[in-house]
Design an enzyme around this catalytic site. Sequence first.
Site, PDB file in Angstrom:
ATOM      1  N   TYR A  23      90.221  41.410  23.184  1.00 61.60           N
ATOM      2  CA  TYR A  23      89.470  42.577  22.718  1.00 61.60           C
ATOM      3  C   TYR A  23      87.984  42.256  22.606  1.00 61.60           C
ATOM      4  CZ  TYR A  23      88.233  46.512  19.639  1.00 61.60           C
ATOM      5  OH  TYR A  23      87.653  47.628  19.077  1.00 61.60           O
ATOM      6  N   SER A  74      82.268  47.248  19.607  1.00 61.16           N
ATOM      7  CA  SER A  74      82.813  46.686  18.366  1.00 61.16           C
ATOM      8  C   SER A  74      81.925  45.532  17.934  1.00 61.16           C
ATOM      9  CB  SER A  74      84.233  46.169  18.589  1.00 61.16           C
ATOM     10  OG  SER A  74      84.685  45.405  17.472  1.00 61.16           O
TER      11      SER A  74
END
Length: 250
Positions: A146, A133
Site C-alpha cells: 500500500y 496517504s
Amino acid sequence: MVTGAAGGIGVALIDALADAGASIAALDCDGERLRPIVKPLRKNGVNIIPYQVDVSDSRQVDDVVDRVEEELGQIDYLVNAAGVLHPAPVLSQTDDAWRATFAVNNDGVFHVCRAVAKKMVGREGGAIVTVASNAGTVPRTHMAAYAASKAAAIAFTRCLGLELAPYKVRCNIVAPGSTDTPMLHSLHANGDAISAAIAGDPGNHRIGIPLRKVASPADVAAAVVFLLSDRAGQITLQNLFVDGGAALGG
C-alpha cells in the site's frame, strides 16, 4: 469526475462537490454500492451520473472518459480516490496481492489521469487531485504494498503536474492519515480502530495522532475541494497532509 466514489472518502467527496454545485461523474468498480449512493442525490436535483468501471483497465477508462464528456460535458476537475489495501508483512505478501494493490492505487491513477489530461490540455485548464496517504512518505509495518503504491502515485501526480503546468492544469495530492472509513476499521477487526489509531503503536514505530482524533471523510473532502477550487489557483505539485499531525508533517 471522482473515482472510488462508493468508498468512504468517495461518498464524502460526492457530497462536498454536490454542495459546491458541480455536475459529477461518479466512478466505481462496484455498481451495486454506487447506485444507491447516487439515487437520492439525483432526486434532490444534483446532476450526477454513476459509471461502473475498473480503473485498472485502461480501455474501460478511456471509454468512460469519452462517455462522461458526451453525457455530462467537459471534465474540468478529476479526483483519484479509488484505492485498495491488502495488509501483510513483506515476507508473506503474495504476488497477487502486490499486483492488485498497484493495479488500482498506481496503474488506475495513471490510466485515469492520462485519459482526462488529454482532454484538459486541449482546453488549457483543469485541476487534478490524487488522494494518496501519509503512508506514501512514512514507513508502516505490514503495509509495504500500500505504502509503495501510494508513494508511486504521489511521484506520478507531481511529475504529471510539471508536464501539464504549461497547459494551466494543476495537479496536487491530498494525503490522509487514519480516517473513519471501512478501510481503517478493517485493520482492527477485533478492537477499537479509532482509539488504536489515536494512541499509536510504539512497537511498530507508529506515533499516533497529535490532534487526538482521526479524520472524518468530510475533512479529506474539504481539502480536496479547496485544491480543486480557484482559491488554490497558484497551487500545484503539492502534497497536503490531512492526518492530525500523524506523519509529523511528512
